[in-house]
Every structure is written in structure tokens, then in C-alpha cells.
Design a protein around this motif. Structure first.
Motif, PDB file in Angstrom:
ATOM      1  N   UNK A 265      47.816  35.344  39.950  1.00  0.00           N
ATOM      2  CA  UNK A 265      49.375  35.516  40.013  1.00  0.00           C
ATOM      3  C   UNK A 265      49.935  36.033  38.936  1.00  0.00           C
ATOM      4  N   UNK A 266      49.540  35.344  37.770  1.00  0.00           N
ATOM      5  CA  UNK A 266      49.990  35.765  36.509  1.00  0.00           C
ATOM      6  C   UNK A 266      49.278  37.017  36.094  1.00  0.00           C
ATOM      7  N   UNK A 267      48.094  37.421  36.187  1.00  0.00           N
ATOM      8  CA  UNK A 267      47.386  38.418  35.878  1.00  0.00           C
ATOM      9  C   UNK A 267      48.000  39.523  36.584  1.00  0.00           C
ATOM     10  N   UNK A 268      48.402  39.380  38.028  1.00  0.00           N
ATOM     11  CA  UNK A 268      48.950  40.454  38.733  1.00  0.00           C
ATOM     12  C   UNK A 268      50.406  41.114  38.107  1.00  0.00           C
ATOM     13  N   UNK A 269      51.229  39.816  37.632  1.00  0.00           N
ATOM     14  CA  UNK A 269      52.621  40.042  37.040  1.00  0.00           C
ATOM     15  C   UNK A 269      52.217  40.748  35.728  1.00  0.00           C
TER      16      UNK A 269
ATOM     17  N   UNK B  30      54.144  34.628  28.380  1.00  0.00           N
ATOM     18  CA  UNK B  30      52.857  34.163  28.267  1.00  0.00           C
ATOM     19  C   UNK B  30      52.400  33.457  29.749  1.00  0.00           C
ATOM     20  N   UNK B  31      53.469  33.093  30.494  1.00  0.00           N
ATOM     21  CA  UNK B  31      53.255  32.638  32.027  1.00  0.00           C
ATOM     22  C   UNK B  31      54.462  33.122  32.726  1.00  0.00           C
ATOM     23  N   UNK B  32      54.238  34.017  33.339  1.00  0.00           N
ATOM     24  CA  UNK B  32      55.404  34.815  34.115  1.00  0.00           C
ATOM     25  C   UNK B  32      55.896  33.794  35.059  1.00  0.00           C
ATOM     26  N   UNK B  33      55.155  33.486  36.000  1.00  0.00           N
ATOM     27  CA  UNK B  33      55.785  32.494  37.198  1.00  0.00           C
ATOM     28  C   UNK B  33      56.582  31.366  36.516  1.00  0.00           C
TER      29      UNK B  33
END
Length: 582
Positions: free
Chosen positions: A530-534, A542-545
Motif C-alpha cells: 500500500x505504501x509503495x503504491x502511494x 515516510x508512511x503514507x497510510x
């Protein structure tokens, strides 16, 4: 009730059920290390000493010459922020030596009320991890109060204070105390009546506010952004818990107070952790290693992770040391400086070895997952309307940056108006953000603006979002934002990334819409994806979600967004994001 069998073993009238032998005891009560055996009756330590008597049924655990260390305690932890169920989280951290955590379980509380909390506590009792529960000062914590499934106030405190797991009042944010929130004041009165300690939450506090908190009876605090702030709290009689979370990295800074004033009133916590971080570097054991690397004596660092924390919470008669009467939570460690947990005994049973559970725990049966009672959204439902006749507006955008973790500052942007709707700007990184009330009580779905995500297309959304766990969504496309929200609604909770009308990844969170029974390794993979997609969408945080789901917390300055709208966290009121127009 006095355990007569435990007493018989303690007095030598009966052999122990289990003996841990061939180890060097780390006595955190005195700071000594010396050879000793541990005699266990049931789930408790009965006797500690040399050459304990055996019976024909006595089981023996050979420590293999290692050190015998008390189980570690996380002094302040939001279990649900890991997105793992209690069972999955326990199986993640117990192998690294964490056998006790102090948690408010406030996310399941606002979703399912006290029955939800009771269920999580009962679930914990079937794992190797003890949950010591702090009853939230109030819930939700948001000011003004946002919409939740269940609120928690003085009437609920009267019930909760009777529970054996309840060890105090959780996360009493400084604004509640300073401004005299009536429900919180009544909760503090009840705490005093029931002799329960009160736990604070006072980030970025000045001496005036710290004095007020101490005068109100706040016993401890985990929210200091600097060593100076930590020292001010210690000087005014407030215990300090040094935090090192997956995103908020404060141990290296705040551990400096130990060299100044000692560690007697200092402990550790992680607050919020990702599964991937624990799997990569450990949990509370990692904090012990970090403290030692910073110059703290190894035994002192272990005391900070065990007995210091237990004493703060007044549970040191039950956990935090290897002594008669305490729960038999014992770690076997080969090197105190390079603190790596080889084996874990929890409640008298050997449960983990080499950072893995010997037998994984089984989660309880869950009910049917239902979609949230929220009507389907379209792009036309996600709009920020301009005043009549406006062609451009100056608007307040919440500005985020990794330099000051989670803090949101004011950032003014000038945006065009088309057909009465304020147009967000990818070029200015002024993106739409919305919160959709998930409980079916209102039709609230306010829209504001946020800077710092850097997203240039698509949208991300989450229903795991303390303090109220409504759906929060940010994006560069209103149609993608609508699809993201609808997907979370359909799944009955989750986190999602949507691009160009396509759901790129959904992480279902079916337990209360906030956690999952996924094993930690699978959760880590999902979080990473999920973070890589963001990041592919342009997000540089550093940690989008995780940054997304903290945007509803009004206790973090200076701005937040809840289902009521954009909140000024200083004035504690809902404000209009549009400042002026022409």
C-alpha cells in the motif's frame, strides 16, 4: 483470593510445577545479577533461589547459561493502530520478549463500545501477552466531539473501573484538563475515588501547562518531543515514558534525560508500530538495545523496560520483575548489552523461541462482516463549495512534513473556482481531503485541503483512523476518492489505493473495520505494498497510510479534520477552510 498452592510451593511444602534452571537472574528490583532458579506454580512465580527441590512431575526449562530477565512491558500502545487483531499482535511481539502492554483499546471502544473492549481483553487472555487496560478519559477524544459508534463517559467509567484489567485513566489529553472538560473532570474524580492513576497525553507542553497537569494528578506522560520537555515533566513529578514508534522516533533525543537525572522515573513505550518494523528490528527489545547504544547501563535499560514501567502503573506486584507472586513471564537472553531474546516463558509456559511462537495462537470466531451503512458516493459528493460569486479563493491547507512528525501547520493557498467549486491543485500540492461518517448516524462528509502528501493522481483511503475510525480519504481525483471510499464501505473496513478508476490494492480490516486476523508477515507485506503504491502516486511521506489515519486526531496541533469538518486544534472549534475570496 490467596492461592494456597502457590504458598505451599513458596514455603517449600510442595514442589514447583516448573523450574527454570541454569541461568543468571537479572534482579531488576536491586540491580544485581546472580545465579538462581525460578520455581513456578501454575502461572505465577513461587520462589527464586538456588537448588530448588524437584518433584516427579516438575517440568524443567534449561536456560542454557543465559540471563533470566522479566518479560518486557510496552508502557503505552495502541494495539489497533497495528491493524492486527489482539491475537495476531500478541503472536508478533511476544517472541521478542513483550509479555505485557498497557493499552486503551480506544479504537474498538468507539466502534463497538464496552462489549468490544471486553471481547479484546478476553481475546488477550488466550495469548501470551497481557493487556493492562486504561479506561479512556473520554471517547472520542476529538474536540468538538466527532461522530462515533459508541461514546465513553462517566457512566461507563463507573462500570469499567470494576474490571480487573483496568489500571487507570488512559490518554488524558492536556486540552481536556486545561479547559476543564466536564466529563473528563468527573472521570478524574472517579479515578481518585477508586484510587486509579491518571495517564497524560501532553505533546509540546510548556512549563505552565505541565504544572497544571501535575496539579490535576496526572501521573505519567508518553508525549515529549524533546529532552527538555521530558525533564520539565520529571521535575514537576510526572513520570516520563520515552517513545519510539514506527514513525515518531524520539528515543535517541529523550534518552538524554537519563544521563542528567537517572532512570528511576523513566520507562519505554512504542505507542504505534507496524508489523514490518517489529519483524525487521524487534519491539521493546529494540528499545533496550537503543538505550544501551546511547550509553545507558544494560541493567538500567532493562529496568526501564520492566519494573520502572510496572511501578508507574502500580502493577509491579504482578509484573515487571522475577519475584514471588508475580506472573511467570521470563525471558532467556544470552547478552544483556546486545539484548536479543532467545526464549520466552509467559504465564509459566515456554511459548516462543528464536523470535517465533512455538504454537501460534488461534483467534476467536468472528461475526459476519457487513458493509458500513453509508450510501454510495460519487465525485459530485466530494466538493469544497466556494462562496457565491467567487472566482478565486484563499484557503487554509493543512501542511504536513516528515520533519515534525504528524504535526499539521497552516499553509494558505490561492485556488480557482469553477462552477462554484474550489479546484484543488496538484501543482501546489493542495489536495482534497474528506472524512465520511461510517456509522450511518449522519450524512457528514466535509471536504478540506491538505499539503504534504504530494499525490499527483489517484486516491488513498482508510477506515482505521483514530480517534473515531470514520473513513478518511485524500486524493488528486474526486472520482477516485469516491471509488476509494465506496470500496472501504463495501469491505466493511479497510485501507485502499485507487488509480484511474481501478482499485490497485485493498487491505480488508474486517474486525470492527479497524483490524485483521492476518499473520504479521502478511500484514507487513500488505502495508508495504500500500505504501509503495502511494509513493508511486507521488507521496513522499515516510508512511503514507499512517500519516493519513492520524489526520483526525485533534490532540495533535495545529489542525485536523473530522466528520464535523476542518478543526482548529488550538481554538478547539470547526472552521471554514476558505479564508477569503474574490
Amino acid at each position: 483470593m490467596v492461592d494456597r498452592i502457590l504458598l505451599d510451593v513458596a514455603y517449600g511444602r510442595r514442589p514447583a510445577d516448573t523450574i527454570i534452571t541454569n541461568g543468571t537472574l537479572v534482579n531488576v528490583l536491586t540491580g544485581e545479577t546472580y545465579p538462581a532458579e525460578i520455581g513456578i506454580s501454575g502461572t505465577r512465580i513461587a520462589v527464586v533461589g538456588p537448588d530448588l527441590p524437584r518433584g516427579p512431575e516438575t517440568a524443567v526449562i534449561d536456560a542454557g547459561g543465559g540471563y533470566l530477565v522479566p518479560g518486557l512491558i510496552d508502557g503505552h500502545l495502541h494495539i489497533e493502530c497495528s491493524k492486527l487483531s489482539v491475537t495476531s499482535f500478541a503472536d508478533l511481539v511476544v517472541p521478542y520478549g513483550t509479555t505485557s502492554v498497557v493499552s486503551g483499546l480506544d479504537q474498538i471502544l468507539v466502534v463497538d463500545g464496552l462489549p468490544g473492549v471486553r471481547g479484546f481483553l478476553d481475546e488477550a487472555a488466550r495469548t501470551g501477552m497481557r493487556v493492562w487496560w486504561g479506561a479512556p478519559a473520554k471517547a472520542p477524544y476529538t474536540v468538538p466531539e466527532s461522530t462515533v459508534g459508541h461514546t465513553f463517559g462517566p457512566a461507563e467509567h463507573l462500570l469499567a473501573h470494576e474490571w480487573p484489567e483496568c489500571v487507570g485513566i488512559w490518554e488524558t489529553v492536556q486540552e481536556f484538563v486545561e479547559h476543564g472538560d466536564e466529563a473528563v473532570m468527573e472521570a478524574l474524580d472517579l479515578a481518585a475515588k477508586h484510587r486509579l492513576p491518571v495517564f497524560g497525553c501532553a505533546p509540546l507542553s510548556d512549563p505552565r501547562r505541565i504544572s497544571g497537569l501535575a496539579a490535576a494528578g496526572i501521573r505519567l506522560d508518553h508525549e515529549s518531543y524533546s529532552a527538555e520537555e521530558t525533564l520539565e515533566k520529571l521535575r514537576r513529578g510526572i513520570y516520563a515514558i520515552v517513545r519510539e514508534s514506527s514513525v515518531a522516533h524520539f528515543l535517541e533525543e529523550n534518552i538524554k534525560v537519563v544521563s542528567q537525572v537517572g532512570a528511576r522515573r523513566v520507562a519505554f513505550c512504542t505507542d504505534d508500530v507496524h508489523a514490518a518494523d517489529v519483524l525487521a528490528g524487534g519491539h521493546m527489545d529494540k528499545l533496550v538495545r537503543m538505550a544501551v547504544k546511547a550509553g545507558v547501563d544494560p541493567v538500567t535499560a532493562i529496568q526501564m523496560a520492566t519494573v520502572n514501567c510496572a511501578e508507574m502503573y502500580r502493577i509491579d506486584h504482578l509484573v515487571g520483575s522475577i519475584a514471588p507472586g508475580r506472573f511467570a513471564d521470563v525471558l532467556i537472553v544470552d547478552d544483556l548489552a546486545d539484548f536479543r531474546v532467545r526464549e520466552v516463558v509467559a504465564g509459566g509456559a515456554l511459548v516462543a523461541r528464536d523470535n517465533a511462537m512455538i504454537t501460534p495462537s488461534a483467534p476467536p470466531a468472528r461475526g459476519e462482516v457487513r458493509p458500513f451503512p453509508v450510501p454510495e458516493l460519487t465525485a459530485g459528493d466530494i466538493v469544497l463549495r466556494a462562496p457565491e460569486g467567487a472566482t478565486t479563493v484563499t484557503a487554509l491547507s493543512m501542511r504536513m512534513s516528515p520533519e515534525q512528525v504528524f504535526v499539521r501547520k497552516r499553509h494558505d493557498v490561492t485556488l480557482p473556482v469553477t462552477g462554484g467549486i474550489v479546484e484543488p491543485s496538484v501543482e501546489q500540492d493542495a489536495l482534497y481531503i474528506t472524512v465520511v461518517e461510517r456509522y450511518g448516524k449522519t450524512s457528514n462528509r466535509p471536504v478540506a485541503l491538505v499539503n504534504g502528501f504530494g499525490i499527483t493522481r489517484g486516491a488513498i483511503a482508510t477506515s482505521a483512523a483514530p480517534d473515531d475510525n470514520n473513513i478518511i480519504c485524500v486524493g488528486a481525483s474526486r472520482s477516485d476518492m469516491a471509488l476509494a471510499v465506496n470500496e472501504v464501505v463495501r469491505a466493511g473496513g479497510g485501507q485502499v489505493v485507487v488509480v484511474d478508476g481501478e482499485v490497485r490494492r485493498l487491505l480488508p480490516l474486517p474486525v470492527g473495520g479497524i483490524v485483521s486476523d492476518l499473520p504479521a508477515g502478511e500484514m507487513a507485506e500488505a502495508e508495504s505494498h500500500l505504501d509503495d503504491l502511494a509513493r508511486e502516486l507521488g507521496c513522499a511521506l515516510p508512511s503514507p497510510l499512517m500519516y493519513l489515519f492520524f489526520l483526525s486526531i485533534t490532540a495533535i496541533p495545529d489542525y485536523a479534520i473530522t466528520d464535523l469538518g476542518l478543526v482548529d486544534c488550538v481554538k478547539l472549534e470547526v472552521i471554514d477552510p476558505i479564508l477569503s475570496w474574490s
